[in-house]
Design a protein around this motif. Structure first.
Motif, PDB file in Angstrom:
ATOM      1  N   ALA A  84     -24.399 -19.187  -3.536  1.00 25.59           N
ATOM      2  CA  ALA A  84     -24.443 -17.760  -3.883  1.00 25.59           C
ATOM      3  C   ALA A  84     -25.672 -17.113  -3.265  1.00 25.59           C
ATOM      4  O   ALA A  84     -26.715 -17.763  -3.120  1.00 25.59           O
ATOM      5  CB  ALA A  84     -24.468 -17.599  -5.400  1.00 25.59           C
ATOM      6  N   PRO A  85     -25.582 -15.845  -2.890  1.00 23.16           N
ATOM      7  CA  PRO A  85     -26.750 -15.183  -2.320  1.00 23.16           C
ATOM      8  C   PRO A  85     -27.916 -15.164  -3.304  1.00 23.16           C
ATOM      9  O   PRO A  85     -27.727 -14.915  -4.490  1.00 23.16           O
ATOM     10  CB  PRO A  85     -26.276 -13.757  -2.032  1.00 23.16           C
ATOM     11  N   ARG A  86     -29.064 -15.445  -2.788  1.00 27.65           N
ATOM     12  CA  ARG A  86     -30.273 -15.413  -3.596  1.00 27.65           C
ATOM     13  C   ARG A  86     -30.527 -13.983  -4.055  1.00 27.65           C
ATOM     14  O   ARG A  86     -30.111 -13.032  -3.406  1.00 27.65           O
ATOM     15  CB  ARG A  86     -31.444 -15.899  -2.746  1.00 27.65           C
ATOM     16  N   TYR A  87     -31.181 -13.824  -5.157  1.00 31.95           N
ATOM     17  CA  TYR A  87     -31.543 -12.519  -5.727  1.00 31.95           C
ATOM     18  C   TYR A  87     -30.310 -11.694  -6.106  1.00 31.95           C
ATOM     19  O   TYR A  87     -30.339 -10.469  -6.033  1.00 31.95           O
ATOM     20  CB  TYR A  87     -32.433 -11.709  -4.780  1.00 31.95           C
ATOM     21  N   ALA A  88     -29.225 -12.343  -6.502  1.00 33.26           N
ATOM     22  CA  ALA A  88     -27.992 -11.664  -6.930  1.00 33.26           C
ATOM     23  C   ALA A  88     -27.461 -10.712  -5.871  1.00 33.26           C
ATOM     24  O   ALA A  88     -26.776  -9.749  -6.178  1.00 33.26           O
ATOM     25  CB  ALA A  88     -28.203 -10.930  -8.253  1.00 33.26           C
ATOM     26  N   GLY A  89     -27.784 -10.983  -4.612  1.00 29.44           N
ATOM     27  CA  GLY A  89     -27.278 -10.147  -3.523  1.00 29.44           C
ATOM     28  C   GLY A  89     -28.139  -8.949  -3.193  1.00 29.44           C
ATOM     29  O   GLY A  89     -27.805  -8.168  -2.303  1.00 29.44           O
ATOM     30  N   CYS A  90     -29.266  -8.765  -3.885  1.00 27.68           N
ATOM     31  CA  CYS A  90     -30.199  -7.683  -3.525  1.00 27.68           C
ATOM     32  C   CYS A  90     -30.777  -7.967  -2.144  1.00 27.68           C
ATOM     33  O   CYS A  90     -30.877  -9.127  -1.730  1.00 27.68           O
ATOM     34  CB  CYS A  90     -31.353  -7.609  -4.520  1.00 27.68           C
ATOM     35  N   PRO A 149     -29.530 -13.103 -11.395  1.00 26.25           N
ATOM     36  CA  PRO A 149     -28.284 -13.139 -12.150  1.00 26.25           C
ATOM     37  C   PRO A 149     -28.453 -13.892 -13.466  1.00 26.25           C
ATOM     38  O   PRO A 149     -29.213 -14.842 -13.561  1.00 26.25           O
ATOM     39  CB  PRO A 149     -27.323 -13.874 -11.222  1.00 26.25           C
ATOM     40  N   GLU A 150     -27.724 -13.430 -14.492  1.00 23.05           N
ATOM     41  CA  GLU A 150     -27.654 -14.177 -15.740  1.00 23.05           C
ATOM     42  C   GLU A 150     -26.618 -15.260 -15.549  1.00 23.05           C
ATOM     43  O   GLU A 150     -25.471 -14.986 -15.253  1.00 23.05           O
ATOM     44  CB  GLU A 150     -27.237 -13.260 -16.882  1.00 23.05           C
ATOM     45  N   LEU A 151     -27.012 -16.485 -15.678  1.00 21.92           N
ATOM     46  CA  LEU A 151     -26.081 -17.600 -15.431  1.00 21.92           C
ATOM     47  C   LEU A 151     -25.848 -18.379 -16.705  1.00 21.92           C
ATOM     48  O   LEU A 151     -26.547 -18.366 -17.607  1.00 21.92           O
ATOM     49  CB  LEU A 151     -26.647 -18.508 -14.344  1.00 21.92           C
TER      50      LEU A 151
END
Length: 151
Positions: A84-90, A149-151
């Motif tokens: 998954a992209p780091r920083y929730a895609g930011c 992200p909340e995981l």
């Protein structure tokens, strides 16, 4: 221009407790899937983003992800944080400066083994040239601006 307006509207709708960006992966407003319906594993396996197939859906991080094939989906399911992209895609560079911007799935780099999106090609260049320091700065700011992200 219209896509930018839509992204801003989506970010405003999902904003939580004054955060600049929600603490989940935001689904693409057009496809409804994470990272615009691109397979996150394809960045590592194929070296470029590939559109996923709706037959291979997996929910993680508050959003549906789609994959090119079952193998990519299984790899993601085993270790989603690796793909998954780091920083929730930011956007990584803007985040290192303390701002939350939506990263583009088409402007990316693999930095320290993790997929990072950027808002512009110039931002990608500046981040990659100063990778270690800016990665740490972005990580330090991520929680404050809502890009974890909340995981």
């Amino acid at each position: 221009m219209c896509l930018s307006i839509v992204m801003i509207a989506v970010l405003c709708v999902f904003a939580d407790k004054g955060a600049a960006r929600p603490q989940v992966f935001v689904p693409d407003p057009i496809t409804g899937y994470a990272i615009g319906g691109h397979d996150p594993v394809s960045y590592f396996v194929d070296g470029y983003p590939r559109k996923g197939d709706r037959k291979h859906e997996y929910k993680w991080g508050g959003v549906e992800w789609i994959f090119v094939n079952e193998g990519n989906m299984a790899a993601f399911a085993r270790d989603p944080e690796a793909y998954a992209p780091r920083y929730a895609g930011c956007g990584g560079f803007a985040l290192s400066e303390g701002f939350a911007t939506a990263g583009s799935p088409f402007i990316y780099a693999v930095v320290e083994g993790r997929l990072v999106f950027f808002h512009s090609v110039v931002n990608r260049f500046l981040f990659v040239v100063n990778g270690s320091q800016l990665t740490q700065d972005a990580q330090d700011n991520a929680g404050r601006v809502g890009c974890m992200p909340e995981l």
